[in-house]
Design an enzyme around this catalytic site. Sequence first.
Site, PDB file in Angstrom:
ATOM      1  CG  ASP A 153      -3.019  36.150 -11.786  1.00  0.00           C
ATOM      2  OD1 ASP A 153      -2.759  34.942 -11.923  1.00  0.00           O
ATOM      3  OD2 ASP A 153      -3.783  36.596 -10.912  1.00  0.00           O
TER       4      ASP A 153
ATOM      5  CE  LYS B 141       2.488  34.189  -5.843  1.00  0.00           C
ATOM      6  NZ  LYS B 141       1.943  33.138  -4.984  1.00  0.00           N
TER       7      LYS B 141
ATOM      8  CE  LYS C   8      -2.241  28.675  -5.917  1.00  0.00           C
ATOM      9  NZ  LYS C   8      -3.287  29.201  -6.825  1.00  0.00           N
TER      10      LYS C   8
ATOM     11  NE  ARG D  17      -3.183   0.703  -0.638  1.00  0.00           N
ATOM     12  CZ  ARG D  17      -3.301   0.900  -1.962  1.00  0.00           C
ATOM     13  NH1 ARG D  17      -2.932   2.042  -2.515  1.00  0.00           N
ATOM     14  NH2 ARG D  17      -3.774  -0.053  -2.735  1.00  0.00           N
TER      15      ARG D  17
END
Lengths: 283, 283, 283, 283, 283, 283
Positions: free
Chosen positions: A221, A170, A138, A103
């Site tokens: 943007d 930004k 992100k 797993r």
Amino acid sequence: MRPSSLPRVMIEPLVRATLLEDLGRAGDITTDAIVPADLTVKTVFAARQPGVVAGLDLARLAFALIDPAIRLESEKDDGDVIAKGDAIARIEGPARGILTAERTALNFLGHLSGIASATASVVAAIAGYKAQVVCTRKTTPGLRSVEKYAVRAGGGSNHRFGLDDAVLIKDNHVAIAGGISEALRRARARTGHLVRIEIEVDTLAQLAEALDQKADAVLLDNMGPDMLAEAVRLVAGRAITEASGGIALANAAAVAAAGVDLMSLGWLTHSAAVLDIGLDFIE
Amino acid sequence: MRPSSLPRVMIEPLVRATLLEDLGRAGDITTDAIVPADLTVKTVFAARQPGVVAGLDLARLAFALIDPAIRLESEKDDGDVIAKGDAIARIEGPARGILTAERTALNFLGHLSGIASATASVVAAIAGYKAQVVCTRKTTPGLRSVEKYAVRAGGGSNHRFGLDDAVLIKDNHVAIAGGISEALRRARARTGHLVRIEIEVDTLAQLAEALDQKADAVLLDNMGPDMLAEAVRLVAGRAITEASGGIALANAAAVAAAGVDLMSLGWLTHSAAVLDIGLDFIE
Amino acid sequence: MRPSSLPRVMIEPLVRATLLEDLGRAGDITTDAIVPADLTVKTVFAARQPGVVAGLDLARLAFALIDPAIRLESEKDDGDVIAKGDAIARIEGPARGILTAERTALNFLGHLSGIASATASVVAAIAGYKAQVVCTRKTTPGLRSVEKYAVRAGGGSNHRFGLDDAVLIKDNHVAIAGGISEALRRARARTGHLVRIEIEVDTLAQLAEALDQKADAVLLDNMGPDMLAEAVRLVAGRAITEASGGIALANAAAVAAAGVDLMSLGWLTHSAAVLDIGLDFIE
Amino acid sequence: MRPSSLPRVMIEPLVRATLLEDLGRAGDITTDAIVPADLTVKTVFAARQPGVVAGLDLARLAFALIDPAIRLESEKDDGDVIAKGDAIARIEGPARGILTAERTALNFLGHLSGIASATASVVAAIAGYKAQVVCTRKTTPGLRSVEKYAVRAGGGSNHRFGLDDAVLIKDNHVAIAGGISEALRRARARTGHLVRIEIEVDTLAQLAEALDQKADAVLLDNMGPDMLAEAVRLVAGRAITEASGGIALANAAAVAAAGVDLMSLGWLTHSAAVLDIGLDFIE
Amino acid sequence: MRPSSLPRVMIEPLVRATLLEDLGRAGDITTDAIVPADLTVKTVFAARQPGVVAGLDLARLAFALIDPAIRLESEKDDGDVIAKGDAIARIEGPARGILTAERTALNFLGHLSGIASATASVVAAIAGYKAQVVCTRKTTPGLRSVEKYAVRAGGGSNHRFGLDDAVLIKDNHVAIAGGISEALRRARARTGHLVRIEIEVDTLAQLAEALDQKADAVLLDNMGPDMLAEAVRLVAGRAITEASGGIALANAAAVAAAGVDLMSLGWLTHSAAVLDIGLDFIE
Amino acid sequence: MRPSSLPRVMIEPLVRATLLEDLGRAGDITTDAIVPADLTVKTVFAARQPGVVAGLDLARLAFALIDPAIRLESEKDDGDVIAKGDAIARIEGPARGILTAERTALNFLGHLSGIASATASVVAAIAGYKAQVVCTRKTTPGLRSVEKYAVRAGGGSNHRFGLDDAVLIKDNHVAIAGGISEALRRARARTGHLVRIEIEVDTLAQLAEALDQKADAVLLDNMGPDMLAEAVRLVAGRAITEASGGIALANAAAVAAAGVDLMSLGWLTHSAAVLDIGLDFIE
């Protein structure tokens, strides 16, 4: 695209920690109860859907850390395109260890192959254009290094790895500085010659101001294809152009057609679905 | 549904490590260059889409670890349903710290809210049925504890947390043991009275065998609604019934209608898209 | 020059580990035996020689982690020039904790101030020239992040923080690739638009080849002032120029006068002597 | 002098952490781009200046952790005297791994050899005298264990490893206790039979008081050679004598000639310059 | 006897790790389900049997790390003798946190108080004799530092903390060296002036040889009281004498009466039963 | 009884940390001074008293981490009954490493074998009864996982591993909830189908109430054999019955005779004495 593999010293702490969160305080009580200690088996990782592989080293290490007698021989390499049903790797050795590590190995392989596959689909969609597909910050907590690796496996490139390896100004920074020019001036005054400075612009007026201040790169943007094309014309090679915001598989080609250098997509790392891969026992 | 919060001692190592992977070796060079050290701001986490919140404690801790002077006051609690545009939390304090921790906080909040929202959508789809929605061990490496928490925030329940806290006999275990009965016998012989034993069955014949051996729970794997209903009738309350495999939002109600106790969905934790949340500065 | 401070989350693991290597398994047995638990004292960090301060946050944290009742009030900030005898900080509180943490605090403060002072001396020596003083990856194991911070406190800049944040093609890479051009071609083909590429050159012929291939920066290795000046003329603004190798305080101005953009000095971080600072009790 | 090597379990955490601070989040992007994965090379660590070697095990481990296929065969051992140009070790194997680990290996080897060389130079300067050269707790943060090892490699001895393994009463302790005698009484009352007690004295009167109280060792702080000789006469074998403060290579013999048992020098660990060692490719 | 407390920085990693091994991946599911989040309670740690307290700082920290709103006010200090029924500390605050941390706090407090109590019982049994009770390196894995602290709380002293802080030559070392004298010669040649050398002797002949070689201390192994007394006479103050092997509460006085300086008992740390302490809610 | 061994990845961090607390900052200075580096020896772990072995994997790993050239060949397996004088394992290889790791290996082996032996003695005492011997959460800090393993080696079973893997409602929970029924209702409402719920009862009235609420298991606390037998009759198979409190070797059979399913004994893990095992050199 086959990326250079990450040295084991970089991935080992992550694989160890992930095994431990699955083993808990008693280990694999099901397998220990049912599977004889001396049974060896031959198994295969088989693709349940098409995509691009990434994460084989992490899967291999998961098995090796549980039992060094387990051998994972890869049929595919990270970056390889696979079809549904393809054998990705053969895992042979003690059955207990294979079942115990299964797993964890698959969680790595599925997650990273999912990112590589998503990246590859966008890369394919813009084939013929010069734009590079890049990821963002992100990323899933704790996995930045390997998720960015998976993007490279899918044919993409990496933007900043963190807050420290490039300046990216930004909108909130611009607002605080009082404008594009002042933000760029402050950044230039405080950073060395080797650090690139990129700035987010939302309008063509801001773009012109950024170019006047000799930004190394501009993040365009949330602009539509037409505005992007206009921006690229305005830049005229004086800065690297990056389109960002709302880029999906469906509109990727339109964005690329605008002539940008980079297209950044947060969802490659934060929302790509896993690639479905299973472990099959071989008779 | 508001879950009990995880003690800080459980989440602090994860939040610290995640901040460090973003800060790298030089910290937030953009913010340090542009934002005055003494500037304080008021900001808000705003929902860009509807969903269910999870992860506020991790977001709060991300800010606090960067600068204890930052205050995060929540407008919503984990487990709350939110609409697009809702304010989730207000974050006030030194601008530098808020900008530096923003991405880490949002990566946690978006990822965990995405899982909570996906869970809640399935829970809503089966309202009126008795079935519980449960997640699996198909979690993102390193995040099992907090992803399972997010499932609870979304109204779901948790299946095994790891290999060690319950016996779950899968098809490969059955094959190795040579059959359902022998697998259950081995498990019973090696585990204590307090450990539940669940076994995967693919056919009604296997199910009957499992019931004969008094399995505590049966995992009905990849059965359609009709076969599930038949299985539930066969069980007749003698074991907990769990449906697994291929359960999506679209067919969840049909599965629940079959009368199972549990429905397990791996994609809640491995493939849910992030919930889109942004940080807005307040004028 | 006052650099932005590193967030506590970045320095806390280092300070904790350093305290533990001094405390060992029994703690400060001398102080515990001699100093009353309730005695409080006033002390001062005094400069025993002139220089530039760096590391106050690490010193403050060392005291706070031993006893939060200890207060360190700085009289100087990181980056400040100090004269012999200057008070750098006042530390008040429980005497036991102050004596126990003293050496750890001073080891950080002396080491980092030594680096800042060495850097400042070179920066002063080239005042009036445009060249920036930069450090290298020749740092003390485990201390890269804080040593690079100390260089910034001394008025210098930072080159690469590690192997991953820029391409720097060294002589051995060139030899393996078979030449400057091929090395640059391979680097360009494998790295994204945002990564700068610098290449080491030992001759003007190599330099010309690097410029033809549009290297972003050239490392002019072990060239004398005249050759450096010739190289700078050849570059003519087409790349960033960095002088490296054998740069000491005595010849720094001569190198800077050649017109290079950057001067890199490994000894700032690997061989600077500590700045002598002592802890004095105040009557 | 060849010291016993430190077990791998003691040095591995340090070497791993140091590699990771250099590899960052993407690894060695230059080498990965330029050097073929299957290229193997032969290289040598060559001394660029004379000195004494220390740290070969850490260098070897740095290579092995990057790629176990790399072999480091030492031509010299820790503690060996080397001349300029000497081959210290031969490193052979995959070129990528050798280039990736080179800087980490050299940072360890240069730093520790620098300490060993400085120690050896003082040891040589006092040849013929009985005094041992010892280091202090003025070590580089995080490196105490390996720096003290390097002092042993250089022929020195180690004083306290930390606050917990011996009592050393310094001037501030004496001042707090109200005098030499009271400080020694408190220390004796609180420590077991097996712990040695040393006390700093600044005057012969203090020394006499310390001897009256049967101190095991006396730290003669900042005394000139004549006063040291007088102190040694006063002690007359009743305690171990240690000279401390202001001991440099130039005055070491004069201090030793005073007849002290130990000479402690902080700068061996906090200010020794690195020994210049380079990696050369062999044709 | 009240020992100096260990700084929080020394015990915090241990307390955190111990809480996490109890909290697992989901935390305290019982308490979370049953106890209201806003309920506060008053509780007390009450002694269920007489003894000596140790470990209050670890217990306090366990509560504080779960919820900083919990206050532990001690009624007794480490090293205090307590009677059955005595209140040791009062713990007040949020009920959830108190119940969640209770077991971890008690596991520390019971284990360390058990060691302190065992030590105190031996110390009491030899009251009037000069011998010190010391513990050994036979400690519980991971707890050496705090177990040795508990011995001090019980009025005992500490022997070596590890392999590195004194030379203790055991029988196997002697056998390898070829005899007492050669073993001591080798040890003396390799260790500095400040390191004490102790050697195990099994016969009076070996003892005489050790004294000839000026051992600092002799470990008299498995000798009966008469032989011990004879050995002490033979030593005549020339070395520290330590009795070891087979010392229980019943024969402690007889051993002490032989006049040894130290009596070492491994069972204080490896086999002392916990002191029974419980948490009572106060109406 | 031979339990499944814990994977190395689970025990390695513990063994590494335990070695480091013994090695300290300088390693084994005695052995390094006396034992030649190239000497190899043959040794054996010999039982000094009868019991049951547990912990061989941890002992083996302690040697291997100090020197991979050391081989530990076990003569007995975990879970085997041993007589006084039995050889448990043969350890051969470099003498230095064997002597350096000896104490750590024996501390693990003695501690865990002590627990296994204590468990086995209780298991033997109740032979013929159906009751299982189980341990509790009263474990030594940091050792829960391996101590529970040792209980299994001794033939016992494990109760909860932590706060998170089952609901156990204790008297204080009941008091806060206001009664047995309400406590069970709250627990049922907040936990999933797969989690077992056990509740502590002190009286038969409480027991009846718990049965009415369909508790999965009842912890019969501090009841004498007669009351236990009455409780078992009352339960009549409707819940698992567990006796707890005051169960010693002397009264174990009486408790078992009452017919309970489980008997839990805290002292197995918190107060069992070590099993005495020694390392002998073979001529």
